[in-house]
Motif scaffolding. Sequence first.
Motif, PDB file in Angstrom:
ATOM      1  N   GLY A 132      12.313  21.368  -9.723  1.00 46.23           N
ATOM      2  CA  GLY A 132      13.418  21.494 -10.658  1.00 46.23           C
ATOM      3  C   GLY A 132      13.683  20.141 -11.296  1.00 46.23           C
ATOM      4  N   ARG A 133      14.710  20.057 -12.096  1.00 49.86           N
ATOM      5  CA  ARG A 133      15.067  18.792 -12.749  1.00 49.86           C
ATOM      6  C   ARG A 133      16.525  18.492 -12.501  1.00 49.86           C
ATOM      7  N   ASN A 134      16.799  17.214 -12.228  1.00 46.96           N
ATOM      8  CA  ASN A 134      18.175  16.753 -12.115  1.00 46.96           C
ATOM      9  C   ASN A 134      18.763  16.733 -13.525  1.00 46.96           C
ATOM     10  N   PRO A 135      19.823  17.498 -13.785  1.00 41.24           N
ATOM     11  CA  PRO A 135      20.338  17.564 -15.153  1.00 41.24           C
ATOM     12  C   PRO A 135      20.919  16.255 -15.677  1.00 41.24           C
ATOM     13  N   GLN A 136      21.390  15.377 -14.791  1.00 39.06           N
ATOM     14  CA  GLN A 136      21.965  14.110 -15.249  1.00 39.06           C
ATOM     15  C   GLN A 136      20.896  13.096 -15.616  1.00 39.06           C
ATOM     16  N   THR A 137      19.884  12.977 -14.751  1.00 37.42           N
ATOM     17  CA  THR A 137      18.869  11.946 -14.984  1.00 37.42           C
ATOM     18  C   THR A 137      17.595  12.490 -15.609  1.00 37.42           C
ATOM     19  N   GLY A 138      17.331  13.789 -15.422  1.00 37.55           N
ATOM     20  CA  GLY A 138      16.122  14.379 -15.975  1.00 37.55           C
ATOM     21  C   GLY A 138      14.901  14.200 -15.100  1.00 37.55           C
ATOM     22  N   GLU A 139      15.042  13.534 -13.962  1.00 37.04           N
ATOM     23  CA  GLU A 139      13.878  13.324 -13.110  1.00 37.04           C
ATOM     24  C   GLU A 139      13.598  14.574 -12.267  1.00 37.04           C
ATOM     25  N   PRO A 140      12.324  14.828 -11.954  1.00 35.43           N
ATOM     26  CA  PRO A 140      11.961  16.027 -11.192  1.00 35.43           C
ATOM     27  C   PRO A 140      12.478  15.955  -9.748  1.00 35.43           C
ATOM     28  N   VAL A 141      12.893  17.117  -9.235  1.00 36.00           N
ATOM     29  CA  VAL A 141      13.407  17.219  -7.878  1.00 36.00           C
ATOM     30  C   VAL A 141      12.720  18.397  -7.205  1.00 36.00           C
ATOM     31  N   LYS A 142      12.317  18.217  -5.955  1.00 32.70           N
ATOM     32  CA  LYS A 142      11.681  19.302  -5.220  1.00 32.70           C
ATOM     33  C   LYS A 142      12.771  20.151  -4.569  1.00 32.70           C
ATOM     34  N   ILE A 143      12.743  21.464  -4.822  1.00 31.78           N
ATOM     35  CA  ILE A 143      13.704  22.404  -4.244  1.00 31.78           C
ATOM     36  C   ILE A 143      13.004  23.137  -3.112  1.00 31.78           C
TER      37      ILE A 143
END
Length: 161
Positions: A132-143
């Motif tokens: 997914g993506r962190n909406p504030q920073t835009g960096e990818p995040v593993k869910i």
Amino acid sequence: MAKTATKVSKKAPAKKAAAPKAAAKASSKAAKAPAKAASKAAATKAAATRAPAKKAAVKKVAKASSSASSPILTLRHIAEKLSELHELPKRQANEMLTQVVEMIAKSLKKGDKIRLTGLGILQVRKRAARMGRNPQTGEPVKIKASKKIAFRAAKDLKESI
């Protein structure tokens, strides 16, 4: 005594009206200070003057939404109706319903499907791990992978509503 009470009530609105003026004077004084201090002071004073109004508005909305919508049907209400229909003590009907809920929860933990005729199907669905993506920073995040409870309404229920 009566005269002083009327004087106090007459003065109270005057103080309320003076409060925004005082806030305006304070904000004009704060404008002369550095930009950061001015914005903080204005924000706190504005929030302080609006806070009572917001709370009152929230209470009005909560009251309006609760009276406008239909009442919430709880297990206790269902137990009361069952006890009236089947001439059972309320405590016994309540215990039966709580045991039914516990049985449903246990079988869902096992991964079983629960078919309630006329109501629908409850089942556990697995969600795969994804990016997914962190909406504030835009960096990818593993869910992480997870499980969720899904309910699919029966055809009869859908048509009746």
